[in-house]
Structures are given as C-alpha cells and as structure tokens.
Design a protein around this motif. Structure first.
Motif, PDB file in Angstrom:
ATOM      1  N   LYS A 128     -11.943  11.910   2.157  1.00  0.00           N
ATOM      2  CA  LYS A 128     -11.809  11.922   3.520  1.00  0.00           C
ATOM      3  C   LYS A 128     -12.296  13.532   3.866  1.00  0.00           C
ATOM      4  O   LYS A 128     -12.218  14.311   3.243  1.00  0.00           O
ATOM      5  N   SER A 185      -2.474  -0.747  11.782  1.00  0.00           N
ATOM      6  CA  SER A 185      -4.112  -0.813  11.976  1.00  0.00           C
ATOM      7  C   SER A 185      -4.716   0.545  12.531  1.00  0.00           C
ATOM      8  O   SER A 185      -3.974   1.598  12.688  1.00  0.00           O
ATOM      9  N   THR A 186      -5.706   0.490  12.982  1.00  0.00           N
ATOM     10  CA  THR A 186      -6.577   1.701  13.380  1.00  0.00           C
ATOM     11  C   THR A 186      -6.906   1.642  14.808  1.00  0.00           C
ATOM     12  O   THR A 186      -7.450   0.765  15.190  1.00  0.00           O
ATOM     13  N   ILE A 191      -2.404  -8.033  -2.743  1.00  0.00           N
ATOM     14  CA  ILE A 191      -2.116  -8.875  -1.561  1.00  0.00           C
ATOM     15  C   ILE A 191      -2.952 -10.258  -1.645  1.00  0.00           C
ATOM     16  O   ILE A 191      -2.539 -11.028  -0.806  1.00  0.00           O
ATOM     17  N   ILE A 215      -0.859   7.079   3.532  1.00  0.00           N
ATOM     18  CA  ILE A 215       0.101   7.001   4.696  1.00  0.00           C
ATOM     19  C   ILE A 215       1.470   6.170   4.020  1.00  0.00           C
ATOM     20  O   ILE A 215       2.461   6.460   4.411  1.00  0.00           O
ATOM     21  N   TYR A 264     -15.958  -1.346   7.684  1.00  0.00           N
ATOM     22  CA  TYR A 264     -14.450  -0.999   7.598  1.00  0.00           C
ATOM     23  C   TYR A 264     -13.448  -1.610   8.827  1.00  0.00           C
ATOM     24  O   TYR A 264     -12.417  -2.499   8.865  1.00  0.00           O
ATOM     25  N   GLY A 276       1.113  -5.237  -7.582  1.00  0.00           N
ATOM     26  CA  GLY A 276       0.640  -6.525  -7.129  1.00  0.00           C
ATOM     27  C   GLY A 276      -0.578  -6.510  -6.260  1.00  0.00           C
ATOM     28  O   GLY A 276      -0.938  -5.603  -5.435  1.00  0.00           O
ATOM     29  N   ALA A 302       1.743   3.212  -2.373  1.00  0.00           N
ATOM     30  CA  ALA A 302       1.315   4.338  -3.213  1.00  0.00           C
ATOM     31  C   ALA A 302       0.015   5.210  -2.657  1.00  0.00           C
ATOM     32  O   ALA A 302      -0.459   5.939  -3.321  1.00  0.00           O
ATOM     33  N   GLY A 314       0.701  -1.263   0.071  1.00  0.00           N
ATOM     34  CA  GLY A 314      -0.007  -0.062  -0.062  1.00  0.00           C
ATOM     35  C   GLY A 314       0.615   1.198  -0.073  1.00  0.00           C
ATOM     36  O   GLY A 314       0.398   2.342   0.304  1.00  0.00           O
ATOM     37  N   CYS A 326      -3.775   3.584  15.111  1.00  0.00           N
ATOM     38  CA  CYS A 326      -3.516   4.849  14.862  1.00  0.00           C
ATOM     39  C   CYS A 326      -4.729   5.498  14.822  1.00  0.00           C
ATOM     40  O   CYS A 326      -5.606   5.080  14.320  1.00  0.00           O
ATOM     41  N   SER A 327      -4.837   6.822  15.248  1.00  0.00           N
ATOM     42  CA  SER A 327      -6.125   7.501  15.267  1.00  0.00           C
ATOM     43  C   SER A 327      -5.892   8.304  13.583  1.00  0.00           C
ATOM     44  O   SER A 327      -5.185   7.938  12.957  1.00  0.00           O
ATOM     45  N   ASN A 328      -6.853   9.061  13.658  1.00  0.00           N
ATOM     46  CA  ASN A 328      -7.113   9.558  12.169  1.00  0.00           C
ATOM     47  C   ASN A 328      -5.664  10.618  11.994  1.00  0.00           C
ATOM     48  O   ASN A 328      -5.493  11.388  12.409  1.00  0.00           O
ATOM     49  N   ASN A 329      -5.451  10.233  10.701  1.00  0.00           N
ATOM     50  CA  ASN A 329      -4.431  11.028  10.051  1.00  0.00           C
ATOM     51  C   ASN A 329      -4.792  12.207   9.147  1.00  0.00           C
ATOM     52  O   ASN A 329      -5.954  11.765   8.497  1.00  0.00           O
ATOM     53  N   LEU A 334      -2.627  -0.561  -6.994  1.00  0.00           N
ATOM     54  CA  LEU A 334      -3.108   0.703  -7.564  1.00  0.00           C
ATOM     55  C   LEU A 334      -4.501   0.671  -7.620  1.00  0.00           C
ATOM     56  O   LEU A 334      -5.015   0.673  -8.622  1.00  0.00           O
TER      57      LEU A 334
HETATM   58  P1  NAD Z   1      -5.282   4.558   1.299  1.00  0.00           P
HETATM   59  O1  NAD Z   1      -6.789   4.186   1.031  1.00  0.00           O
HETATM   60  O2  NAD Z   1      -4.929   5.863   0.975  1.00  0.00           O
HETATM   61  O3  NAD Z   1      -4.165   3.662   0.477  1.00  0.00           O
HETATM   62  C1  NAD Z   1      -4.487   2.352   0.493  1.00  0.00           C
HETATM   63  C2  NAD Z   1      -3.348   1.866  -0.432  1.00  0.00           C
HETATM   64  O4  NAD Z   1      -3.579   0.303  -0.522  1.00  0.00           O
HETATM   65  C3  NAD Z   1      -3.440   2.271  -1.837  1.00  0.00           C
HETATM   66  O5  NAD Z   1      -2.265   2.701  -2.411  1.00  0.00           O
HETATM   67  C4  NAD Z   1      -4.138   1.113  -2.557  1.00  0.00           C
HETATM   68  O6  NAD Z   1      -3.898   1.115  -4.023  1.00  0.00           O
HETATM   69  C5  NAD Z   1      -3.331   0.048  -1.852  1.00  0.00           C
HETATM   70  N1  NAD Z   1      -4.377  -1.283  -1.962  1.00  0.00           N
HETATM   71  C6  NAD Z   1      -5.532  -1.675  -1.742  1.00  0.00           C
HETATM   72  N2  NAD Z   1      -6.139  -2.726  -1.968  1.00  0.00           N
HETATM   73  C7  NAD Z   1      -4.849  -3.512  -2.308  1.00  0.00           C
HETATM   74  C8  NAD Z   1      -4.507  -4.802  -2.567  1.00  0.00           C
HETATM   75  N3  NAD Z   1      -5.535  -5.663  -2.826  1.00  0.00           N
HETATM   76  N4  NAD Z   1      -3.284  -5.056  -2.834  1.00  0.00           N
HETATM   77  C9  NAD Z   1      -2.258  -4.307  -2.933  1.00  0.00           C
HETATM   78  N5  NAD Z   1      -2.526  -2.864  -2.589  1.00  0.00           N
HETATM   79  C10 NAD Z   1      -3.675  -2.521  -2.293  1.00  0.00           C
HETATM   80  O7  NAD Z   1      -5.312   4.103   2.845  1.00  0.00           O
HETATM   81  P2  NAD Z   1      -4.562   4.963   3.998  1.00  0.00           P
HETATM   82  O8  NAD Z   1      -5.368   6.065   4.409  1.00  0.00           O
HETATM   83  O9  NAD Z   1      -3.128   5.544   3.486  1.00  0.00           O
HETATM   84  O10 NAD Z   1      -4.442   4.116   5.150  1.00  0.00           O
HETATM   85  C11 NAD Z   1      -3.212   3.057   5.122  1.00  0.00           C
HETATM   86  C12 NAD Z   1      -3.074   2.005   6.447  1.00  0.00           C
HETATM   87  O11 NAD Z   1      -3.407   2.556   7.484  1.00  0.00           O
HETATM   88  C13 NAD Z   1      -4.620   1.226   6.110  1.00  0.00           C
HETATM   89  O12 NAD Z   1      -4.277  -0.139   6.587  1.00  0.00           O
HETATM   90  C14 NAD Z   1      -5.413   1.828   7.090  1.00  0.00           C
HETATM   91  O13 NAD Z   1      -6.387   0.957   7.793  1.00  0.00           O
HETATM   92  C15 NAD Z   1      -4.493   2.362   8.168  1.00  0.00           C
HETATM   93  N6  NAD Z   1      -4.980   3.612   8.891  1.00  0.00           N
HETATM   94  C16 NAD Z   1      -5.263   4.801   8.226  1.00  0.00           C
HETATM   95  C17 NAD Z   1      -5.740   5.906   9.040  1.00  0.00           C
HETATM   96  C18 NAD Z   1      -6.285   6.983   8.281  1.00  0.00           C
HETATM   97  O14 NAD Z   1      -6.552   8.031   9.108  1.00  0.00           O
HETATM   98  N7  NAD Z   1      -6.292   7.045   7.051  1.00  0.00           N
HETATM   99  C19 NAD Z   1      -5.531   5.749  10.379  1.00  0.00           C
HETATM  100  C20 NAD Z   1      -4.975   4.454  10.942  1.00  0.00           C
HETATM  101  C21 NAD Z   1      -4.729   3.515  10.205  1.00  0.00           C
END
Ligand code: NAD
Ligand code: TDX
Length: 350
Positions: A196, A131-132, A62, A14, A157, A60, A11, A9, A184-187, A37
């Motif tokens: 978002k 995780s979250t 996951i 976070i 979710y 690829g 790209a 993930g 983690c909390s909200n980014n 992607l």
């Molecule tokens: P995001 O939706 O911006 O990015 C997710 C990335 O995962 C994307 O690049 C997407 O292409 C890739 N992806 C999705 N399905 C996939 C698959 N099957 N195989 C390979 N790649 C795949 O998410 P984010 O906000 O950057 O969050 C990243 C992680 O952090 C997540 O696990 C999320 O649960 C966790 N998180 C997010 C927050 C937040 O506030 N955004 C807070 C706490 C935890």
C-alpha cells in the motif's frame, strides 16, 4: 454482558489492531481470531497479546463452511466482527476472481453459517461487517460520501466489497439477522503491508529505491490512523443501531503527491538526511487502471449519534507510523522477503 467474539482477518493490518483493542480493553470477552493467513496475515502483528487468557487463534478460511460452522459452535460465538478480505486494489486488477471468492463467497458463507448457528435466536447477537468507502465510487473535486450515497464501485476490489455489503443487508432484511456495517476511508499506521502507498514508500525511502506515484499524483485519499478505526469499530459495535451503516473517516484529504512529499520531509528529519534528499526518489509511473480520482468521507453521523472523533492529527499519526517502521525493521524485512519480491517485480518492473 460477556461476549464471545469471532474476529475474522485478525492477523491482518486493521484486524490486528481490532484484536489487540478488544483483548486488552475487555478482559471478560472471549476473542477468537479466525484467519487463514494469506500473504497479508501475520501472527507477528499480535504477538504481544497471543498468550492472553481471553484470546484464541484458529487458522481457517471463511469460504470453508465446515470450518466456520465448527468455530462458531466450539466457541459459542454471539458476535462476529468481519474483516477478512482480499484488500489491495492493484491485486484485484490482476486477479479479480480471488476477490470475488474471498470477499463475496467468503462473506456469504460466514453469514449463512451464522444464520444456521443462531437459528433465529438473535438475542444478544451481532454480525458487524467492516467495509470501505470505495463502494461509493469516485468523487469529483467537491462533495463527500454520505451513508445514503449510491453504490458505484469501479474496481474488482470495490465491486466485491459492495457485493459483500449487499449480502449483509440482504440477511438483515430477509432473515432479520442483526447486522451493522461501517464504511471507512484509507487507513495507515503500524503493521500496514508494504504493498500500500504509505508503507511501500517508507520501505523504499529506507532502501533508497524509487517512489512510484501513479499518473500525476493528483488523486485524493482521506487518511485515518488505524488505531482510530479500531476505536470507531468499538463504539459502533457497542452503540451502533442494528441495520444501520456508519461512515468512518477523519476529514483528512491529501493528494498522493503532497502526502509523499510530507512523508519524505518527515523521513529525512528522522533519518538525519539532508533536506530534500528523499523527494528526489519520486518517480511518476503509469497510472492504475480505472484509478478513482477522489474519496472523502462525511463522518458526521458517527460523531453526532455515537460521539466518535479521531484521536490524532495526520502529522502525529504519520510521525508515529514512521517511528514504528524505524523500530520494526525486522518486521519489514520479514514481510518483504519471499513472494513480495516477485509481486513487486510484476507490478513495478524492478
Ligand atoms: P489485510 O489485507 O491487511 O488483511 C486481511 C486479513 O484477512 C489477513 O490477515 C488475511 O490472512 C485474512 N484473510 C484473507 N482471506 C481470508 C479468508 N479467505 N479466510 C480467512 N482469513 C482471510 O486487510 P486490511 O487492510 O487489514 O483490511 C481489513 C478489512 O478492512 C477488509 O475487509 C478491508 O476491505 C477493510 N478496509 C480496509 C481499509 C484500508 O485502508 N486498509 C479501509 C477500509 C476498509
Ligand atoms: O505504488 C503506488 N503508487 C500510487 O500512486 C501505490 C501502491 C498506490 N498509489 C496511489 C493509488 C491511490 O490513489 O496511492 C493511493 C493509495 O493507494 P493504496 O495504498 O493502494 O490504497 P487505495 O487503493 O486507496 O485503497 C485503500 O483504501 C481503501 C485500501 O487498500 C483498501 O483496502 C481500502 O478499502
């Protein structure tokens, strides 16, 4: 020791900050970004480091065991930082199975392939699961989430993320795989996809469109600058205790309505608008189904045991974030064209 790190993930929002931090700060580490992607993945997010000699992108999924097996072998991966996920609560309400597939089945596939590839030789290996705080459910007006707070997820979710956390701990207890989890909390910050709350509102202020606030805007979120989340992941990866979980947060709670009012004020100042103009765009809309009232992280363990603290205040982080969006309007236009238009209409009507 040199490490061969697979970041899933990388790209996304976070993940791109985590990739940049590791590629830049650890030239001796090999960083492989494995990302399928989806709409949320965007290689533009990491364009500045794509030519670095210690960085490789592999497209690829996951959930594709053969593709995961291949990338682990090809790059002799010893460390996995797992961020790939479906991450937007509203989308999980519309399409829960997509979240079960990626977050539960995808995490299980990654764990299983790592187990097979490492084959019981866990020396120098680590599976780091990102995780979250949403796995803990919803707080009332007081209290905090601690590492030992019971899981009580409420949305598809958060339930799928809880499932993934449980699988990670199952691989630790059953197979002795070295794992660590952070919740983690909200980014917020640069490269945040405008579905978002914060980036959606920045985009709508720029386009003079309504700012949709669910319900009465009284729900509380605990906001952390994304670059501080990346620094926490760095610290936990290097110093965290195997089998432990760490809560990550900045003690920074805001009701949605107060947050949007602050955002409007900062945007008006930066855009040279008359004071109060953007606030007039606020529009209260139908509440999110099962909307969690409040999240608040207690990150004392991370501070006391590993010495991590956030680097910016919320006002600084929000100001930097707005500046990034104002300087990167091309990025915003690129990600809000195409499918985004249909998504926006299906959720918000116009
Ligand atoms: P995001 O939706 O911006 O990015 C997710 C990335 O995962 C994307 O690049 C997407 O292409 C890739 N992806 C999705 N399905 C996939 C698959 N099957 N195989 C390979 N790649 C795949 O998410 P984010 O906000 O950057 O969050 C990243 C992680 O952090 C997540 O696990 C999320 O649960 C966790 N998180 C997010 C927050 C937040 O506030 N955004 C807070 C706490 C935890
Ligand atoms: O248009 C909106 N109006 C609104 O009032 C949107 C998109 C959101 N909201 C509210 C819902 C929440 O109370 O704002 C708050 C924040 O919403 P989101 O930005 O969708 O984040 P949230 O649902 O809190 O989840 C986020 O934090 C935890 C991330 O999306 C998750 O991936 C992360 O795990």
């Amino acid at each position: 020791m040199n490490k061969h790190i697979l970041i899933t993930g990388g790209a996304g929002f976070i993940g791109s900050h985590v990739v940049r931090r590791f590629v830049t700060n650890y030239p001796d580490y090999q960083i492989v970004n494995f990302d399928t992607l989806t709409y949320a993945g965007n290689l533009e997010n990491i364009k500045d480091i794509e030519k670095s000699s210690n960085y490789t992108f592999v497209k690829g999924d996951i959930c594709d065991a053969a593709a995961v097996e291949k990338v682990l072998h090809d790059f002799q991966i010893d460390t996995i930082i797992h961020l790939a996920a479906e991450s937007h609560v509203d989308r999980s309400i519309t399409d829960p199975l997509a979240f079960v597939r990626t977050n539960v089945l995808g995490t299980a596939t990654l764990l299983n392939e790592a187990k097979k590839y490492w084959n019981g030789n866990y020396d120098g290996k680590l599976f780091y699961h990102v995780s979250t705080d949403e796995v803990y459910g919803s707080l009332g007006e007081t209290g905090f989430f601690y590492e030992d707070t019971s899981y009580d997820p409420r949305s598809p979710y958060s339930a799928s993320k809880a499932g993934s956390d449980h699988l990670v701990m199952a691989f630790y207890h059953t197979y002795h795989m070295p794992v660590v989890i952070s919740n983690c909390s909200n980014n917020y910050g640069p490269n945040h996809f405008p579905e978002k709350l914060i980036p959606l509102s920045i985009n709508n202020i720029l386009n003079k469109k309504a700012l949709p606030i669910y319900g009465k805007g009284e729900n509380v979120r605990d906001w952390l600058y994304v670059i501080d989340h990346a620094s926490a992941i760095d610290v936990i990866l290097h110093k965290g205790k195997i089998g432990d979980t760490y809560n990550v947060g900045g003690h920074n709670e805001w009701t949605n309505i107060d947050l949007i009012k602050l955002l409007c004020k900062l945007m008006d100042e930066k855009l040279g608008n008359a004071a109060g103009i953007s606030e007039q765009l606020i529009s209260f809309v139908k509440d999110r189904a099962g909307h969690d009232l409040r999240y608040a992280i207690d990150a004392t363990k991370l501070k006391d045991e590993l010495g991590w603290v956030p680097s910016v205040t919320f006002e600084e982080g929000l100001s930097k974030t707005i500046d990034w969006y104002l300087e990167n309007k091309d990025w915003l236009e690129q990600v809000t064209s195409g499918n985004y238009v249909n998504y926006y209409k299906s959720l918000y009507g116009a």
